[in-house]
Scaffold this active site. Structure first.
Site, PDB file in Angstrom:
ATOM      1  N   CYS A 120       0.878  16.039 -45.768  1.00  0.00           N
ATOM      2  CA  CYS A 120       0.434  16.237 -44.379  1.00  0.00           C
ATOM      3  C   CYS A 120      -1.076  16.271 -44.183  1.00  0.00           C
ATOM      4  O   CYS A 120      -1.621  15.452 -43.444  1.00  0.00           O
ATOM      5  CB  CYS A 120       1.047  17.517 -43.824  1.00  0.00           C
ATOM      6  SG  CYS A 120       2.822  17.386 -43.650  1.00  0.00           S
ATOM      7  N   ARG A 132       2.711  14.546 -53.851  1.00  0.00           N
ATOM      8  CA  ARG A 132       1.930  13.596 -53.062  1.00  0.00           C
ATOM      9  C   ARG A 132       0.490  14.103 -52.888  1.00  0.00           C
ATOM     10  O   ARG A 132       0.282  15.255 -52.522  1.00  0.00           O
ATOM     11  CB  ARG A 132       2.567  13.389 -51.679  1.00  0.00           C
ATOM     12  CG  ARG A 132       3.788  12.479 -51.725  1.00  0.00           C
ATOM     13  CD  ARG A 132       4.444  12.381 -50.386  1.00  0.00           C
ATOM     14  NE  ARG A 132       5.025  13.657 -49.989  1.00  0.00           N
ATOM     15  CZ  ARG A 132       5.506  13.899 -48.761  1.00  0.00           C
ATOM     16  NH1 ARG A 132       5.439  12.976 -47.837  1.00  0.00           N
ATOM     17  NH2 ARG A 132       6.034  15.074 -48.477  1.00  0.00           N
ATOM     18  N   GLY A 168     -10.935  26.210 -53.901  1.00  0.00           N
ATOM     19  CA  GLY A 168     -10.372  25.747 -55.172  1.00  0.00           C
ATOM     20  C   GLY A 168     -10.462  24.243 -55.272  1.00  0.00           C
ATOM     21  O   GLY A 168     -11.459  23.646 -54.865  1.00  0.00           O
ATOM     22  N   PHE A 214      -5.925  30.275 -45.081  1.00  0.00           N
ATOM     23  CA  PHE A 214      -6.469  28.937 -45.312  1.00  0.00           C
ATOM     24  C   PHE A 214      -7.973  28.933 -45.584  1.00  0.00           C
ATOM     25  O   PHE A 214      -8.671  27.986 -45.275  1.00  0.00           O
ATOM     26  CB  PHE A 214      -6.074  27.971 -44.185  1.00  0.00           C
ATOM     27  CG  PHE A 214      -4.624  27.564 -44.324  1.00  0.00           C
ATOM     28  CD1 PHE A 214      -4.279  26.340 -44.851  1.00  0.00           C
ATOM     29  CD2 PHE A 214      -3.606  28.451 -43.980  1.00  0.00           C
ATOM     30  CE1 PHE A 214      -2.948  25.992 -45.035  1.00  0.00           C
ATOM     31  CE2 PHE A 214      -2.268  28.114 -44.157  1.00  0.00           C
ATOM     32  CZ  PHE A 214      -1.945  26.879 -44.683  1.00  0.00           C
ATOM     33  N   LYS A 263      -0.048  18.920 -32.869  1.00  0.00           N
ATOM     34  CA  LYS A 263       0.361  18.891 -34.267  1.00  0.00           C
ATOM     35  C   LYS A 263      -0.793  18.517 -35.199  1.00  0.00           C
ATOM     36  O   LYS A 263      -1.136  19.247 -36.125  1.00  0.00           O
ATOM     37  CB  LYS A 263       1.528  17.907 -34.443  1.00  0.00           C
ATOM     38  CG  LYS A 263       1.860  17.553 -35.871  1.00  0.00           C
ATOM     39  CD  LYS A 263       2.357  18.741 -36.667  1.00  0.00           C
ATOM     40  CE  LYS A 263       2.261  18.517 -38.156  1.00  0.00           C
ATOM     41  NZ  LYS A 263       3.496  18.277 -38.817  1.00  0.00           N
TER      42      LYS A 263
HETATM   43  C1  UDX Z   1       1.106  21.811 -43.803  1.00  0.00           C
HETATM   44  C2  UDX Z   1       1.048  22.784 -42.612  1.00  0.00           C
HETATM   45  O1  UDX Z   1       0.684  24.089 -43.091  1.00  0.00           O
HETATM   46  C3  UDX Z   1       2.385  22.801 -41.874  1.00  0.00           C
HETATM   47  O2  UDX Z   1       2.284  23.619 -40.714  1.00  0.00           O
HETATM   48  C4  UDX Z   1       2.747  21.370 -41.461  1.00  0.00           C
HETATM   49  O3  UDX Z   1       4.020  21.320 -40.839  1.00  0.00           O
HETATM   50  C5  UDX Z   1       2.737  20.449 -42.671  1.00  0.00           C
HETATM   51  O4  UDX Z   1       1.480  20.530 -43.331  1.00  0.00           O
HETATM   52  P1  UDX Z   1       2.166  21.865 -46.259  1.00  0.00           P
HETATM   53  O5  UDX Z   1       1.546  20.522 -46.439  1.00  0.00           O
HETATM   54  O6  UDX Z   1       3.587  22.070 -46.662  1.00  0.00           O
HETATM   55  O7  UDX Z   1       2.084  22.324 -44.721  1.00  0.00           O
HETATM   56  O8  UDX Z   1       1.310  22.906 -47.118  1.00  0.00           O
HETATM   57  P2  UDX Z   1       0.241  24.052 -46.834  1.00  0.00           P
HETATM   58  O9  UDX Z   1       0.810  25.333 -47.284  1.00  0.00           O
HETATM   59  O10 UDX Z   1      -0.329  24.007 -45.492  1.00  0.00           O
HETATM   60  O11 UDX Z   1      -0.886  23.638 -47.908  1.00  0.00           O
HETATM   61  C6  UDX Z   1      -1.531  22.365 -47.856  1.00  0.00           C
HETATM   62  C7  UDX Z   1      -2.530  22.223 -48.985  1.00  0.00           C
HETATM   63  O12 UDX Z   1      -3.657  23.067 -48.765  1.00  0.00           O
HETATM   64  C8  UDX Z   1      -1.989  22.615 -50.366  1.00  0.00           C
HETATM   65  O13 UDX Z   1      -2.474  21.687 -51.330  1.00  0.00           O
HETATM   66  C9  UDX Z   1      -2.580  23.980 -50.605  1.00  0.00           C
HETATM   67  O14 UDX Z   1      -2.714  24.292 -51.969  1.00  0.00           O
HETATM   68  C10 UDX Z   1      -3.934  23.826 -49.932  1.00  0.00           C
HETATM   69  N1  UDX Z   1      -4.548  25.095 -49.505  1.00  0.00           N
HETATM   70  C11 UDX Z   1      -3.919  25.896 -48.601  1.00  0.00           C
HETATM   71  C12 UDX Z   1      -5.806  25.440 -49.998  1.00  0.00           C
HETATM   72  O15 UDX Z   1      -6.404  24.713 -50.817  1.00  0.00           O
HETATM   73  N2  UDX Z   1      -6.376  26.605 -49.559  1.00  0.00           N
HETATM   74  C13 UDX Z   1      -5.781  27.423 -48.653  1.00  0.00           C
HETATM   75  O16 UDX Z   1      -6.381  28.444 -48.288  1.00  0.00           O
HETATM   76  C14 UDX Z   1      -4.507  27.060 -48.154  1.00  0.00           C
END
Ligand code: UDX
Length: 448
Positions: free
Chosen positions: A275, A343, A268, A264, A219
């Site tokens: 998480c 958060r 930005g 991912f 995880k």
């Molecule tokens: C994450 C994991 O993706 C998920 O599998 C786990 O269960 C919980 O943590 P989450 O926190 O809901 O999910 O959001 P996620 O969509 O992963 O984005 C996390 C952060 O990364 C956001 O602030 C998002 O804006 C940022 N992000 C994501 C980027 O800055 N660039 C990217 O390319 C992708």
């Protein structure tokens, strides 16, 4: 005989899991100690915004399959499975505070019937399951680590059309029983998605059975790797800025290599949420506990922490080197689109940082205004519409990739901002930037 389940904790994971399992026909008790949250759920609603969740909570409550309660004594004694989805807040040193995790396991263990299975869904440092088993004198095989991979904003979709279900434990037959629960959910997923009003997916995911420590490590490793990808993209974005290249085009080309993948790699303002920041620091702490220095994750963390001020530095440069006396709007306070969660939100950090200068800061978000209030500095003015936030501003920061912000007509900016104002796209996803330039506004991204 109906399988009975208790879910401990009605956060993003617990509430989604409980509502979905109730739709799969299980009798599901949901334990939530917070009276106002509990009351909202009993009325058939969620206390946070998550697409599709309200309709299935309502169906669960109406059918009697979803039974919210504040007491362990009601559901746990008759449950075949107990899912622990309680919160793991940050300790000041960045490690996870496991008080709720231990309390939940202890309280449930006292009440569980023989043969019942305890399923840990909360994200915990590697080794926690073994410590809980030892401390509480549990039957080792009855404790399973079943980490959660759902994302906020797509929680139902991710759970119904998962990439993988990971179950870690020492008793194969128990691992199979837990997998059967998810198979039951899988069998109902089209109907559930229709009831929730979300799209029907297409992934056929895999079931992975492993040992306890590996499951726990899977995880945090997955999240840490995704965070690493983002920080890598942000590092290259800084170089891109320096040499006048375009990070979006670079990552499209780099990500076209199937070995790398495009996901991912969006540069930005950095990652936020409940998480990634916590899992990265949790992994660093676990490493240190075992004498392993995860320098690579420390670097990822440092890059991420630098991004909000990097955005502000770029903005300052664009405004002629001085922020003093400026009026600046921040659009987007949720840590990403599709959620009201603020958060560790970069949008909130940017608004607060701007407010430490002599800047009038106005902030807007389509869903997260209420949640942002508690974290925003007092002087940041919350606005209830985009237009209200933009009026007479010298600059605007786009800090969350909400569709309504990314597709906002350039004319709206032109109508309300001061002439020649700067639009800084801190998520590199605003779609009408060419129109902005044609209307005489200055548009910049991060690494573009
Ligand atoms: C994450 C994991 O993706 C998920 O599998 C786990 O269960 C919980 O943590 P989450 O926190 O809901 O999910 O959001 P996620 O969509 O992963 O984005 C996390 C952060 O990364 C956001 O602030 C998002 O804006 C940022 N992000 C994501 C980027 O800055 N660039 C990217 O390319 C992708």
């Amino acid at each position: 005989m109906t399988t009975t389940i208790t879910v401990l904790g009605a956060g993003y994971v617990g509430l989604s899991t409980a509502a979905l399992l109730a739709q799969a026909g299980f009798k599901v008790y949901l334990v939530e100690p917070n009276p106002s949250r509990l009351d909202t759920i009993k009325q058939g609603r969620s206390f946070f915004f998550e697409a599709g969740l309200d309709p299935i909570i309502k169906l669960g409550i109406d059918s009697g399959n979803l039974l919210p309660t504040d007491s362990y004594n009601i559901g746990v004694p008759e449950s075949d499975f107990v899912f622990s989805c309680v919160g793991t807040p940050d300790n000041p040193d960045g490690s996870s505070n496991l008080a709720y995790v231990y309390d939940a396991a202890k309280s449930a263990a006292k009440l569980m019937k023989p043969g019942a299975v305890f399923i840990q869904k909360s994200t915990v440092p590697v080794g926690t399951g073994k410590k809980i088993i030892e401390k509480l004198g549990l039957e080792a095989g009855s404790y399973i680590s079943n980490p959660e991979f759902l994302r906020e904003g797509t929680a139902l979709q991710d759970t119904l059309w998962f990439d993988r279900i990971v179950c870690g434990g020492s008793d194969e037959s128990v691992l199979t029983r837990v997998a059967e629960l998810y198979k039951a959910l899988e069998a109902h997923r089209d109907t559930i998605a229709t009831a929730a009003g979300i799209e029907i997916g297409s992934i056929n995911g895999s079931y992975i059975a492993t040992d306890l420590n590996s499951a726990e490590l899977i995880k945090v490793t997955a999240n840490a790797f995704l965070a690493l990808k983002i920080s890598f993209a942000n590092s290259i974005a800084k170089l891109s800025d320096a040499v006048d290249a375009d990070i979006n085009g670079i990552m499209d080309a780099v990500g076209a290599d199937k070995r790398i993948g495009r996901a991912f790699l969006n540069a930005g303002r950095g990652y936020g949420g409940g998480c990634f920041p916590k899992d990265v620091s949790g992994l660093i702490s676990s490493g240190l506990e075992h004498g392993i220095d995860l320098e690579i994750m420390q670097a990822a963390q440092q890059v991420n922490e630098s991004m909000p001020s990097y955005v502000i530095e770029k903005l300052k440069h664009q405004l002629g080197g001085n922020l003093s006396g400026k009026k600046i709007a921040v659009l987007g306070l949720a840590f990403k689109k599709g959620t009201s969660d603020t958060r560790k939100s970069p949008g909130v950090k940017i608004a607060n940082l701007l407010n430490t200068f002599d800047v009038e800061v106005l902030a807007y978000d389509p869903q997260a205004l209420e949640e942002a209030k508690q974290d925003l500095r007092r002087n940041v003015l919350l606005c209830t519409s985009i237009e209200e936030a933009l009026v007479d501003c010298d600059a605007v920061v786009l800090a969350t990739d909400w569709d309504e912000l990314m597709s906002l007509p350039a004319q709206i900016f032109a109508n309300h901002l001061n002439s020649g104002a700067v639009v800084i796209d801190a998520v590199n996803a605003y779609r009408n930037h060419i129109d902005l330039k044609n209307l005489g506004l200055d548009y910049i991204g991060i690494g573009r």
